[in-house]
Enzyme design. Structure first.
Site, mmCIF file in Angstrom:
data_model
loop_
_atom_site.group_PDB
_atom_site.id
_atom_site.type_symbol
_atom_site.label_atom_id
_atom_site.label_comp_id
_atom_site.label_asym_id
_atom_site.label_seq_id
_atom_site.Cartn_x
_atom_site.Cartn_y
_atom_site.Cartn_z
ATOM 1 N N GLY A 252 -59.299 70.629 -47.923
ATOM 2 C CA GLY A 252 -60.298 70.136 -48.777
ATOM 3 C C GLY A 252 -60.249 71.083 -49.707
ATOM 4 N N GLU A 287 -56.685 72.079 -42.249
ATOM 5 C CA GLU A 287 -56.111 71.489 -42.973
ATOM 6 C C GLU A 287 -55.889 70.713 -44.119
ATOM 7 O OE1 GLU A 287 -57.410 67.566 -40.811
ATOM 8 O OE2 GLU A 287 -56.731 67.614 -39.445
ATOM 9 N N PRO A 288 -55.170 72.072 -44.470
ATOM 10 C CA PRO A 288 -55.196 71.718 -46.092
ATOM 11 C C PRO A 288 -54.077 70.713 -46.190
ATOM 12 C CG PRO A 288 -53.735 74.263 -45.597
ATOM 13 C CD PRO A 288 -54.726 72.998 -44.138
ATOM 14 N N GLY A 289 -54.031 70.590 -47.136
ATOM 15 C CA GLY A 289 -52.743 69.204 -48.096
ATOM 16 C C GLY A 289 -52.137 69.895 -49.197
ATOM 17 N N ARG A 290 -53.837 69.211 -50.170
ATOM 18 C CA ARG A 290 -52.662 69.539 -51.972
ATOM 19 C C ARG A 290 -52.824 71.152 -52.220
ATOM 20 N NH1 ARG A 290 -56.048 66.700 -54.809
ATOM 21 N NH2 ARG A 290 -57.570 66.060 -53.184
ATOM 22 N N ARG A 327 -53.707 59.496 -59.908
ATOM 23 C CA ARG A 327 -54.684 60.234 -59.910
ATOM 24 C C ARG A 327 -55.439 60.186 -61.361
ATOM 25 N NH1 ARG A 327 -55.605 65.118 -59.375
ATOM 26 N NH2 ARG A 327 -56.823 64.924 -57.529
ATOM 27 N N TYR A 331 -58.573 58.764 -60.212
ATOM 28 C CA TYR A 331 -60.076 59.654 -60.084
ATOM 29 C C TYR A 331 -60.181 60.466 -61.769
ATOM 30 C CZ TYR A 331 -58.034 60.086 -55.568
ATOM 31 O OH TYR A 331 -57.015 58.978 -54.426
ATOM 32 N N CYS A 359 -48.377 47.436 -67.918
ATOM 33 C CA CYS A 359 -49.996 46.567 -69.156
ATOM 34 C C CYS A 359 -50.743 46.845 -68.316
ATOM 35 C CB CYS A 359 -49.083 45.945 -68.857
ATOM 36 S SG CYS A 359 -47.643 45.206 -69.948
ATOM 37 N N GLU A 360 -51.655 48.576 -68.297
ATOM 38 C CA GLU A 360 -53.001 47.870 -67.756
ATOM 39 C C GLU A 360 -53.633 49.528 -68.733
ATOM 40 O OE1 GLU A 360 -55.367 47.865 -64.832
ATOM 41 O OE2 GLU A 360 -53.272 46.980 -63.931
HETATM 42 N N1 LLP Z 1 -57.293 66.411 -43.080
HETATM 43 C C1 LLP Z 1 -57.803 64.962 -43.251
HETATM 44 C C2 LLP Z 1 -58.196 64.315 -42.603
HETATM 45 C C3 LLP Z 1 -57.646 64.559 -44.534
HETATM 46 O O1 LLP Z 1 -57.752 62.831 -45.010
HETATM 47 C C4 LLP Z 1 -57.078 64.963 -45.714
HETATM 48 C C5 LLP Z 1 -57.470 63.883 -46.943
HETATM 49 C C6 LLP Z 1 -56.796 66.103 -45.610
HETATM 50 C C7 LLP Z 1 -56.849 66.735 -44.448
HETATM 51 C C8 LLP Z 1 -55.928 66.872 -47.027
HETATM 52 O O2 LLP Z 1 -56.864 66.633 -47.749
HETATM 53 P P1 LLP Z 1 -57.185 67.739 -49.313
HETATM 54 O O3 LLP Z 1 -56.368 69.550 -48.464
HETATM 55 O O4 LLP Z 1 -55.130 67.320 -49.866
HETATM 56 O O5 LLP Z 1 -57.408 67.973 -50.176
HETATM 57 N N2 LLP Z 1 -55.370 61.052 -53.245
HETATM 58 C C9 LLP Z 1 -56.945 61.900 -53.058
HETATM 59 C C10 LLP Z 1 -56.862 62.946 -52.268
HETATM 60 C C11 LLP Z 1 -57.325 61.733 -51.240
HETATM 61 C C12 LLP Z 1 -57.138 62.752 -49.624
HETATM 62 C C13 LLP Z 1 -56.961 61.531 -48.179
HETATM 63 N N3 LLP Z 1 -57.271 62.198 -47.037
HETATM 64 C C14 LLP Z 1 -56.364 62.717 -54.875
HETATM 65 O O6 LLP Z 1 -55.102 62.441 -55.018
HETATM 66 O O7 LLP Z 1 -56.861 63.648 -54.753
#
Ligand code: LLP
Length: 428
Positions: A252, A287-290, A327, A331, A359-360
């Site tokens: 997050g 657990e960073p993703g983005r 996105r 969102y 077409c949306e």
């Molecule tokens: N760990 C868990 C268990 C999660 O469910 C998620 C994201 C993350 C880590 C990573 O979160 P991040 O660091 O990327 O914010 N599609 C949406 C984001 C959905 C995230 C779902 N879970 C967007 O485009 O903003």
């Protein structure tokens, strides 16, 4: 659409503190000629991922959290080149499905680096992961419901288990990405201790986990602190009867989507995390993703239509839209957009709506946004497309998914463009 500052807005913070690894890479910093060259060579819509930037983002995370186990949330971008890059940078991989687990292994991850977070897991996912575990007994499965514990037991799994807790507190850039506190995720906080106690005889309970949502921002760390504080309390309580290896406080970590938004102060987040966790006899995990991939990627598109109308804003029609980058539609997310094909980017800007070919009505990447005077054939770049871009792409309207090029730094095709033939292939 919620819109704010337009392209080129100034900022009052210093991004040049670490010139070789700045805390954010803005869309303006990408080389327009290079991106235009890629669009010419590979066609559009095209995702471009700079693996060097992925590496830098990993490095900053590891420096800010030197004692933590950093696990990349593969759902943000599960392409092989990205997974290989984060693995080489020393990060683990957090997977949301059997498919992501498979891709983590395919990218060379060892079992000990793989964490599968089961969310209402279909039986096939559990079968697959348990099969994988027989060869890679170090992988960890995170469960968010007692049912999942039972279903793993039924499959003969007795390996490393982590219990996901609903921390009761959420945070997010949008209600649709606020996780903590939503009944869907994790066992209720009040039951967490008993789930751990019940599981310890049949499994190796190694961790507890919580994810508040995608919303750790500089202005407000209060939700993050509260989640971490609760996890610290829980770790001390269950530490009485299990040997926890880690306390995972989720991902997050926010990125600045708007040009005038300051980057996240990672050192401040790390400090707040350590403080809120308190003394625990276990390693911190995140657990960073983005954060790892967002500013490492751009989406390139081509203008095919420019429609001026007296009563409406100028519409710029492009070949990318909600099926390429969901996105904004889902969102109301803001993504910076730049016209790569004009010299005077600021001077000739007019307010526009940038819309895709679907077409949306919601197939709009932005509205009321200044864009350097667009004409047919211009190439546009959309910023921060590295996270949840290609991963959320679909074939709605029977529109094949785009190609992706990675920069290593030399460009190479990492995912080929889907074709109309690919779409009809699945019909039986
Ligand atoms: N760990 C868990 C268990 C999660 O469910 C998620 C994201 C993350 C880590 C990573 O979160 P991040 O660091 O990327 O914010 N599609 C949406 C984001 C959905 C995230 C779902 N879970 C967007 O485009 O903003």
């Amino acid at each position: 659409m919620s819109e704010g500052a337009g392209a080129g807005a100034g900022s009052d913070f210093d991004e040049a503190v670490a010139p070789e690894n700045p805390p954010v890479r803005r869309l303006a910093a990408w080389d327009a000629a290079e991106l235009e060259g890629l669009a010419d060579e590979y066609d559009t819509p095209l995702y471009v991922m700079d693996l060097g930037r992925v590496r830098e983002n990993c490095q900053r995370l590891r420096e800010a959290f030197p004692a933590a186990d950093v696990r990349y949330a593969a759902k943000a971008h599960a392409g092989r080149a990205v997974l290989e890059t984060v693995r080489e940078a020393g990060l683990g991989i957090e997977c949301a499905s059997a498919g992501e687990v498979e891709r983590a292994f395919a990218a060379g991850a060892h079992g000990s680096a793989v964490q599968y977070t089961a969310v209402n897991p279909p039986g096939g996912d559990l079968d697959h992961v348990v099969d994988r575990w027989r060869d890679a007994p170090d992988l960890t499965v995170t469960v968010g419901a007692r049912d999942t514990v039972d279903r793993l037991r039924d499959r003969g799994f007795d390996g490393r288990l982590c219990v996901r807790v609903n921390p009761g507190v959420g945070a997010g850039h949008h209600e649709k990405v606020t996780t903590g506190g939503h009944a869907k995720f994790g066992v209720p906080y009040s039951e967490a201790e008993s789930v751990v106690a019940d599981a310890r005889d049949d499994f190796d309970v190694v961790g507890i986990h919580a994810h508040a949502g995608s919303g750790i921002s500089g202005d407000d760390l209060s939700a993050h602190r509260e989640v971490v504080r609760r996890m610290g309390d829980l770790a001390r309580a269950v530490g009485e009867f299990v040997d926890l290896e880690f306390v995972d406080v989720g991902g997050g970590f926010g990125v600045p989507y708007r040009e005038d938004e300051p980057p996240l102060d990672l050192a401040a987040v790390a400090e707040a995390t350590r403080e809120a966790l308190g003394d625990v006899d276990a390693q911190l995990a995140i657990e960073p993703g983005r954060y790892v991939v967002a500013d490492a990627g751009v989406l390139l598109a081509t203008v095919n239509t420019v429609k001026h109308a007296e009563e409406y804003e100028t519409v710029v029609g492009i070949d990318a839209g909600m099926t390429t980058l969901l996105r904004p539609a889902m969102y109301d997310a803001y993504h910076a957009i730049r016209n790569l094909s004009t010299e005077d980017e600021d001077e000739s800007a007019i307010p526009v709506t940038v819309a895709g070919p679907i077409c949306e009505t919601s197939d709009v990447l932005c509205e009321h946004r200044p864009l350097a005077r667009p004409s047919r054939g211009d190439r546009l770049a959309v910023g921060n497309a590295g996270a949840y871009g290609y991963e959320m792409a679909s074939t709605y309207n029977s529109r094949p998914r785009p190609a992706e090029v990675v920069l290593e730094p030399e460009p190479r095709l990492a995912r080929r463009r889907e074709t109309i033939a690919d779409l009809t292939e699945l019909d039986v």
